[in-house]
Structure formats: C-alpha cells, structure tokens
Design an enzyme around this catalytic site. Structure first.
Site, PDB file in Angstrom:
ATOM      1  N   VAL A  11       0.831  -1.212   0.000  1.00  0.00           N
ATOM      2  CA  VAL A  11       0.000   0.000   0.000  1.00  0.00           C
ATOM      3  C   VAL A  11       0.865   1.262   0.000  1.00  0.00           C
ATOM      4  O   VAL A  11       0.654   2.176  -0.801  1.00  0.00           O
ATOM      5  CB  VAL A  11      -0.956  -0.003   1.220  1.00  0.00           C
ATOM      6  CG1 VAL A  11      -1.596   1.355   1.423  1.00  0.00           C
ATOM      7  CG2 VAL A  11      -2.038  -1.046   1.010  1.00  0.00           C
ATOM      8  N   GLU A 152      -7.594   2.721   2.380  1.00  0.00           N
ATOM      9  CA  GLU A 152      -7.192   2.409   1.007  1.00  0.00           C
ATOM     10  C   GLU A 152      -8.011   1.236   0.479  1.00  0.00           C
ATOM     11  O   GLU A 152      -8.186   0.246   1.176  1.00  0.00           O
ATOM     12  CB  GLU A 152      -5.692   2.088   0.984  1.00  0.00           C
ATOM     13  CG  GLU A 152      -5.142   1.870  -0.390  1.00  0.00           C
ATOM     14  CD  GLU A 152      -5.548   2.987  -1.356  1.00  0.00           C
ATOM     15  OE1 GLU A 152      -5.194   4.152  -1.118  1.00  0.00           O
ATOM     16  OE2 GLU A 152      -6.247   2.693  -2.352  1.00  0.00           O
ATOM     17  N   CYS A 264      -5.881  -9.104   3.206  1.00  0.00           N
ATOM     18  CA  CYS A 264      -6.938  -8.233   3.744  1.00  0.00           C
ATOM     19  C   CYS A 264      -8.196  -8.963   4.211  1.00  0.00           C
ATOM     20  O   CYS A 264      -8.533  -8.901   5.396  1.00  0.00           O
ATOM     21  CB  CYS A 264      -7.307  -7.176   2.713  1.00  0.00           C
ATOM     22  SG  CYS A 264      -5.969  -5.998   2.436  1.00  0.00           S
ATOM     23  N   ARG A 331       0.230 -14.096   1.049  1.00  0.00           N
ATOM     24  CA  ARG A 331      -0.354 -14.100   2.384  1.00  0.00           C
ATOM     25  C   ARG A 331      -1.776 -14.690   2.334  1.00  0.00           C
ATOM     26  O   ARG A 331      -2.594 -14.279   1.535  1.00  0.00           O
ATOM     27  CB  ARG A 331      -0.396 -12.678   2.958  1.00  0.00           C
ATOM     28  CG  ARG A 331       0.993 -12.148   3.309  1.00  0.00           C
ATOM     29  CD  ARG A 331       0.968 -10.715   3.800  1.00  0.00           C
ATOM     30  NE  ARG A 331       0.795  -9.758   2.739  1.00  0.00           N
ATOM     31  CZ  ARG A 331       0.839  -8.420   2.913  1.00  0.00           C
ATOM     32  NH1 ARG A 331       1.050  -7.915   4.119  1.00  0.00           N
ATOM     33  NH2 ARG A 331       0.672  -7.608   1.888  1.00  0.00           N
TER      34      ARG A 331
HETATM   35  P1  NAD Z   1       3.132  -4.676   4.022  1.00  0.00           P
HETATM   36  O1  NAD Z   1       3.431  -5.678   5.039  1.00  0.00           O
HETATM   37  O2  NAD Z   1       3.377  -4.959   2.579  1.00  0.00           O
HETATM   38  O3  NAD Z   1       3.929  -3.311   4.347  1.00  0.00           O
HETATM   39  C1  NAD Z   1       4.047  -2.765   5.623  1.00  0.00           C
HETATM   40  C2  NAD Z   1       5.396  -2.066   5.694  1.00  0.00           C
HETATM   41  O4  NAD Z   1       5.465  -1.320   6.915  1.00  0.00           O
HETATM   42  C3  NAD Z   1       6.598  -3.002   5.711  1.00  0.00           C
HETATM   43  O5  NAD Z   1       7.485  -2.646   4.664  1.00  0.00           O
HETATM   44  C4  NAD Z   1       7.230  -2.792   7.089  1.00  0.00           C
HETATM   45  O6  NAD Z   1       8.638  -2.924   7.072  1.00  0.00           O
HETATM   46  C5  NAD Z   1       6.806  -1.376   7.378  1.00  0.00           C
HETATM   47  N1  NAD Z   1       6.826  -1.016   8.803  1.00  0.00           N
HETATM   48  C6  NAD Z   1       6.374  -1.714   9.872  1.00  0.00           C
HETATM   49  N2  NAD Z   1       6.582  -1.023  11.007  1.00  0.00           N
HETATM   50  C7  NAD Z   1       7.163   0.151  10.663  1.00  0.00           C
HETATM   51  C8  NAD Z   1       7.606   1.276  11.392  1.00  0.00           C
HETATM   52  N3  NAD Z   1       7.457   1.358  12.718  1.00  0.00           N
HETATM   53  N4  NAD Z   1       8.165   2.306  10.716  1.00  0.00           N
HETATM   54  C9  NAD Z   1       8.302   2.244   9.371  1.00  0.00           C
HETATM   55  N5  NAD Z   1       7.901   1.193   8.631  1.00  0.00           N
HETATM   56  C10 NAD Z   1       7.330   0.158   9.262  1.00  0.00           C
HETATM   57  O7  NAD Z   1       1.597  -4.277   4.259  1.00  0.00           O
HETATM   58  P2  NAD Z   1       0.519  -3.778   3.163  1.00  0.00           P
HETATM   59  O8  NAD Z   1      -0.039  -4.942   2.424  1.00  0.00           O
HETATM   60  O9  NAD Z   1       1.083  -2.627   2.416  1.00  0.00           O
HETATM   61  O10 NAD Z   1      -0.639  -3.270   4.140  1.00  0.00           O
HETATM   62  C11 NAD Z   1      -0.485  -2.084   4.910  1.00  0.00           C
HETATM   63  C12 NAD Z   1      -1.842  -1.705   5.473  1.00  0.00           C
HETATM   64  O11 NAD Z   1      -2.754  -1.397   4.410  1.00  0.00           O
HETATM   65  C13 NAD Z   1      -2.536  -2.802   6.277  1.00  0.00           C
HETATM   66  O12 NAD Z   1      -3.257  -2.206   7.317  1.00  0.00           O
HETATM   67  C14 NAD Z   1      -3.502  -3.419   5.278  1.00  0.00           C
HETATM   68  O13 NAD Z   1      -4.608  -4.004   5.901  1.00  0.00           O
HETATM   69  C15 NAD Z   1      -3.921  -2.200   4.494  1.00  0.00           C
HETATM   70  N6  NAD Z   1      -4.373  -2.481   3.128  1.00  0.00           N
HETATM   71  C16 NAD Z   1      -3.708  -3.386   2.360  1.00  0.00           C
HETATM   72  C17 NAD Z   1      -4.119  -3.607   1.049  1.00  0.00           C
HETATM   73  C18 NAD Z   1      -3.409  -4.606   0.183  1.00  0.00           C
HETATM   74  O14 NAD Z   1      -3.943  -4.946  -0.867  1.00  0.00           O
HETATM   75  N7  NAD Z   1      -2.226  -5.064   0.551  1.00  0.00           N
HETATM   76  C19 NAD Z   1      -5.225  -2.897   0.529  1.00  0.00           C
HETATM   77  C20 NAD Z   1      -5.879  -1.985   1.337  1.00  0.00           C
HETATM   78  C21 NAD Z   1      -5.435  -1.767   2.649  1.00  0.00           C
END
Ligand code: NAD
Length: 433
Positions: A11, A152, A264, A331
C-alpha cells in the site's frame, strides 16, 4: 506540499508513488533498511504491474525519495500517512496495532509544526482516537496536529489503476482543516469527478471494514450457492450471470473458487467481528462468511481426492501460488493452504507460479517448484489450477495429455469450459458446474 508515507509495502509504495505522480513531493519511510536500500538502487520489492516504471520516473523527477529516517521525514511533511501493516493478532482475531502505535510515538517525538497524521492502514474503529492520545502524551510542548483516516481500497495487481481511478475516496477527519488539506491532495481526482466521502474518523475507519466484509460475504455466498449447484446439477456461472445482471446485486465478486485469501479479507473479517464483540454486537452474517470460507479449501482438497480416488502417493502439479493473479503476495493464499493439506494427505507436489515461487517457498519450506506449466505436469496424476494467471488460460491440452501420467485437470477457478476440456480426453473437475 511535502508528505511522507510511513510503511513502504504494497500500500505505502503504491500510494507514495501515485501521489508523486500527482506532483506532490513524497518521502517513503520504512524501518526495513534492506528494503529502502533496494528501492534507492531501483529495486522494487514487490511485483505490481506498472509500478517499477512509475517509481523510476518520479525518483528521476525528484518527487519521490526513500529513507529509514522517520524523524527527518516527519519534520519536513505537512501530512504523514501511516501505511504500516496491521496483521491479525495471533492471540485473538483483532488487528495488531503495534506498528501503528510505534509510528504515532515517533511522530509525536518529532512534531515540530502543525501536521495531519492519516491512517492509510486498515485500522479498527477508535484507532484514530488512540493515535491522538499517544501523540498528545509523547509530544514535546503543545504543537497542534490533526488525526484523519483515509482508508485504502486498492487491489493488488491493479493497484495503480485503482489509486488513480478510484470508485471513491473516503476521508474521515476530526476537523475542517485536516479535511481540506486531504481534499487538496486528492485534487487531481476531481478532474475525473471521483466522489469524495468526507466523514468523521470512526465512520471512515468502519467504512473500510464494512466494505471488505461485504465483499467477503459475496464470495462466501456464491461459494455456498456453488455447493448447492453441485448437489442439484445447476451451473453456478449461469446463476452468477442471472443474479449479477441485476444492478442491485452487481456482477463482481460472484465467482466461485477456493475461497478468499490475501492480506486483507481474512484478517479484516476477523477484526470487524472482534471489534463488534467488544461492543456486544454479534456479526452473524460476517461470521457465517468466515465459516464458509474456512471450509472451502477442504472442499477443494476433497474434490481432488475424489477425482483421483485417493491422495497418498499421488503426483500433482499445482498452477498458481499467489492469492490472486498479477501479484507475488502469498499471504493467506488458498493455493498454499491447499498445498499444505495435500502434502499432509501424502500427495507429492510440484508447483509453478510466474512470480510468487520465492515467497511461497519461504512460507512452505520444502515446496518443490518447476520451470513452467509443462514441467510440473510431466508425469503428474493431475494438474490443479489454483490461481488463474492469464498464462494458464490457454494451456496446450494435447501437449499436456501426452506428458501427464493421467489426463486430469482440476480447475478451482473455473477458467475452462468443461465440454472443451473433456473433448480433449481429460477428466475435468471444477467448482459449482
Ligand atoms: P506490508 O506488510 O506490505 O507493508 C508494511 C510495511 O510497513 C513493511 O514494509 C514494514 O517494514 C513497514 N513497517 C512496519 N513497522 C514500521 C515502522 N514502525 N516504521 C516504518 N515502517 C514500518 O503491508 P501492506 O499490504 O502494504 O498493508 C499495509 C496496510 O494497508 C494494512 O493495514 C492493510 O490491511 C492495508 N491495506 C492493504 C491492502 C493490500 O492490498 N495489501 C489494501 C488496502 C489496505
């Protein structure tokens, strides 16, 4: 306007890059130093169509940069998006907010001027309020700030298109000032008349969960109807089409298969049930959708067992490992759950995926992968189509028939027309037809 995006995952990276494409100066922050180092060297850590070129273009234009320095990024930004993971807490169904709260504390420590702190991550109702409390507790002095929620809705695999042409943008804000700043950020979307839903914080947080849970319900609904179709001899595709042409129902998410997966739906359905439990409000419909989904992979394994007359010692080729096509994200992938169950039942398995094999092997140690579709089909008792990548839509059936031990195709995504496959001399199994 300078903004930062904290969390450079599926995201955060897409969001940051797309805002840069809008002309905003964006700093993407991540605590994973290797990831940031890679991005600085032009390596994109995820597979998302179109992303690499867009990152490169915006980095070259000086609008997009990557850092591990959260303090510096916060100090220079008017808006700080929080896009870190909110995985399911292993001890209960609720969302684990550890990373979100870590970011809130760091933001507080470096709050040098008015800022809007925005949750992009999917967070339970009340998280925005908690972020306010944490920042008020940890900031030095009384620097003003606003908290907002901007959930998002992008889908992996078409994330850029979804960000650039969303059905809607949801902005939940505590005050007018924050709402105006966020509306200004999304101004490029006004040209394509994107509806902007401006609401309070709690409602914006809940819109995200209510939407994902609704889509999960639709998937489980059609999967249950597919079970009935198999029992009564009806065709679930005819049902989906007959239902979906009704505008009140809509055609999307009425495709049967091995059940929803991904990062998700599984966690978000459980999280909304958890939130509701805390308030003594049973989520009966969502709970039913989860229960149907939990049983779906077992049904798929049962199908394979039945068509082969047993799984012990059976040699299987499995096509597709990511939770859906056009992403490397594994995942909660149904394919991985099915592989796990098949292996436990004594089947010998080889798999192939265009981009997700490394991630799948990290999840399932010992997973044997092949070079392509035909490589894993050689000598197999059955080929199982688990994730419908485009390249699996036009398999060379006569060629497969000559190299497989038995001509059996189990199509868990209903990609093929049963008569066509059977006409090639295959035993063909699918879902709800
Ligand atoms: P992801 O695991 O791909 O990315 C999360 C990132 O955050 C990682 O790179 C991690 O290293 C970083 N991170 C963790 N702690 C941190 C900190 N303290 N400081 C800086 N960076 C840090 O996750 P994602 O799939 O991008 O999802 C992120 C959020 O968005 C979640 O809440 C998810 O539910 C939501 N979301 C995801 C999607 C999807 O399709 N993947 C769609 C809509 C919403």
């Amino acid at each position: 306007m300078n903004i930062s995006i904290v969390g450079t995952g599926y995201v955060g990276l897409v969001t940051g890059t797309c805002f840069a494409e809008f002309g905003v100066a964006v700093t993407c922050v991540d605590s994973d130093a290797a990831k940031i180092e890679g991005l600085r060297a032009g390596r994109i850590p995820i597979y998302e169509p179109g992303l690499e070129a867009m990152v490169e273009r915006n980095v070259r234009a000086g609008r997009l940069e990557f850092t591990t320095d959260l303090a510096g990024a916060v100090r220079d930004s008017l808006v700080v998006f929080v896009a870190v993971g909110t995985p399911q807490d292993p001890h209960h169904g609720r969302a684990d907010l550890t990373y979100v709260m870590q970011v809130a504390e760091s933001v507080a420590a470096h709050l040098n001027d008015y800022k809007v702190i925005v949750t992009k991550s999917t967070v339970p109702v009340g998280t925005g309020r908690k972020i306010r409390e944490v920042i008020e507790k940890h900031r030095k002095g009384a620097t003003p700030f606003s908290v907002a929620s901007n959930p998002e809705f992008l889908r992996e695999g078409s994330a850029i298109e979804d960000f650039m042409r969303p059905n809607r943008v949801v902005i939940g804000a505590e005050d007018e000032r924050a709402a105006e700043i966020l509306k200004d950020l999304y101004r490029p979307l006004f040209l394509i008349e994107t509806p902007i839903v401006v609401t309070d914080l709690a409602s914006a947080e809940l819109i995200k969960y209510a939407s994902n849970a609704f889509l999960a319900v639709k998937i489980s609904y059609i999967n249950e109807i597919a079970r009935l179709c198999e029992a009564v001899g009806a065709d679930v595709h005819a049902i989906s089409r007959g239902m979906g042409l009704d505008n009140r129902i809509g055609r999307k998410f009425l495709h049967p298969g091995p059940g929803y997966g991904g990062s998700c739906f599984p966690k978000d359905t459980r999280a909304i049930i958890g939130t509701a439990e805390e308030h003594d409000v049973p989520m009966r419909i969502i709970s039913a959708a989860v229960a149907v989904n939990d049983g779906q992979c077992d049904l798929m394994v049962e199908k394979i067992r039945k068509v082969l007359g047993g799984l012990k010692g059976a040699r299987l080729g499995l096509l597709g490992l990511s939770f859906k096509p056009e992403t490397d994200d594994v995942r909660e992938s149904a394919a991985l759950k099915i592989i796990d169950a098949l292996r436990r039942a004594g089947a010998e398995l080889r798999a192939y995926d265009p981009v997700a094999m490394d991630r799948a092997r990290a999840e399932l140690p010992g997973l044997v992968c092949g070079a392509d579709e035909y490589d894993i089909a050689a000598g197999a008792d059955a080929l199982v189509l688990a994730t419908e990548w485009n390249q699996f839509r036009s398999l060379d059936l006569p060629r497969l028939k000559t190299i497989m031990k038995r001509p059996v195709l189990v199509d868990l995504r209903n990609v093929y027309t049963p008569e066509d496959v059977r006409a090639e001399g295959f035993v063909y199994e699918c879902v709800g037809r």
